[in-house]
Design a protein around this motif. Structure first.
Motif, PDB file in Angstrom:
ATOM      1  N   TYR A  39       0.834  -1.208   0.000  1.00 35.83           N
ATOM      2  CA  TYR A  39       0.000   0.000   0.000  1.00 35.83           C
ATOM      3  C   TYR A  39       0.866   1.256   0.000  1.00 35.83           C
ATOM      4  O   TYR A  39       0.542   2.240  -0.684  1.00 35.83           O
ATOM      5  N   ASN A  71       3.717   1.639  -1.361  1.00 35.85           N
ATOM      6  CA  ASN A  71       4.227   1.837  -2.728  1.00 35.85           C
ATOM      7  C   ASN A  71       3.126   2.286  -3.676  1.00 35.85           C
ATOM      8  O   ASN A  71       3.359   3.118  -4.557  1.00 35.85           O
ATOM      9  N   ALA A  72       1.926   1.759  -3.504  1.00 35.31           N
ATOM     10  CA  ALA A  72       0.828   2.111  -4.416  1.00 35.31           C
ATOM     11  C   ALA A  72       0.311   3.519  -4.152  1.00 35.31           C
ATOM     12  O   ALA A  72      -0.107   4.221  -5.074  1.00 35.31           O
ATOM     13  N   SER A  73       0.349   3.949  -2.889  1.00 30.39           N
ATOM     14  CA  SER A  73      -0.244   5.245  -2.530  1.00 30.39           C
ATOM     15  C   SER A  73       0.788   6.355  -2.433  1.00 30.39           C
ATOM     16  O   SER A  73       0.423   7.531  -2.456  1.00 30.39           O
TER      17      SER A  73
END
Lengths: 133, 127
Positions: free
Chosen positions: A25, A27-29
């Motif tokens: 999360y 890395n994604a956010s």
């Protein structure tokens, strides 16, 4: 497409949160705050251990809401971060999300969402408006 | 200390953020969403978090002490790959409660003249 009625309780779904998911999360956010990854840092600022991003909990609740009528149907979504989810190393933490249809008007359902971890509500006032097909 | 003169001020972003399919896929994978034709409902935070921090970097807001209090999204249409989004952030309110500053920041994402999503974040700056 199922039909909904006011007052209807929707089936709960349990998500698994662990350290690996927190890294994914982050890395994604783009939220690389170390309190969500580094145990030593989290404890140095007075937390019991690494905690999950509030927005990860909300993203998982968002998946639950999306499953009701599709992601495209979600018009409004809000939540208060009332309790942090503590995520110890090598541990799977269960987050159970459920919801109730609070109202239906002009094809828009207002949904009240409950998110529970270790028997504690982790989101407050969690609500979504979804357009029913 | 947060500058109270900034309440009501809007900071318009200069960056155009192009949404990639891989960024949608990555976010969707975290929550187990298989439909990647559109972004998940909270995906916009991955843009507004970074953008609003840049836009408000001179506001006196101490981001290292910020705890996220609540979050709201108003989604006018789903974000899709290829969207070119510009962020503007407004400090809607700021007050002190029990020694903590509580700041509400609204961030809007526009594609051209179309408003795609409005978000409100309540940030608690720990004393």
């Amino acid at each position: 497409m199922s039909t909904f009625t006011v007052g209807q309780e929707l089936d709960p779904h349990t998500f698994t949160i662990n350290r690996a998911l927190l890294v994914k999360y982050a890395n994604a956010s783009g939220d690389q705050n170390p309190i969500h990854q580094n145990e030593e840092f989290a404890k140095s600022v007075g937390l019991p251990d690494v905690i999950a991003h509030g927005m990860l909990t909300m993203a998982l609740a968002g998946k639950y809401v999306s499953d009701i009528a599709g992601s495209a149907a979600v018009k409004e979504f809000s939540a208060r971060f009332t309790k942090p989810i503590v995520v110890p190393a090598n541990t799977d933490v269960a987050l159970t999300v459920s919801a109730k249809i609070a109202s239906i008007e002009d094809g828009i359902a207002k949904v009240e969402i409950t998110a529970i971890c270790n028997e504690v509500k982790v989101l407050g006032m969690a609500k979504a408006s979804i357009r029913l097909a | 200390m947060f500058d109270p003169d900034l309440i009501g001020r809007t900071f318009n972003g200069a960056d155009v953020v192009t949404v990639s399919q891989s960024s949608i896929n990555q976010f969707a994978a975290v929550v187990g969403e298989k439909n990647t034709e559109i972004a998940p409902p909270t995906f916009s935070i991955s843009i507004t978090l970074d953008q609003s921090q840049k836009l408000l970097q001179d506001s006196g807001l101490d981001w290292t002490r910020v705890v996220h209090g609540d979050q709201r999204f108003e989604i006018f249409r789903p974000i899709v790959a290829g969207d070119q989004l510009i962020c503007s952030s407004t400090i809607e309110s700021a007050r002190v409660m029990a020694g903590n500053e509580i700041v509400t920041v609204r961030s809007d994402l526009h594609a051209g003249s179309d408003l795609v999503v409005s978000t409100w974040s309540t940030l608690v700056v720990r004393a």
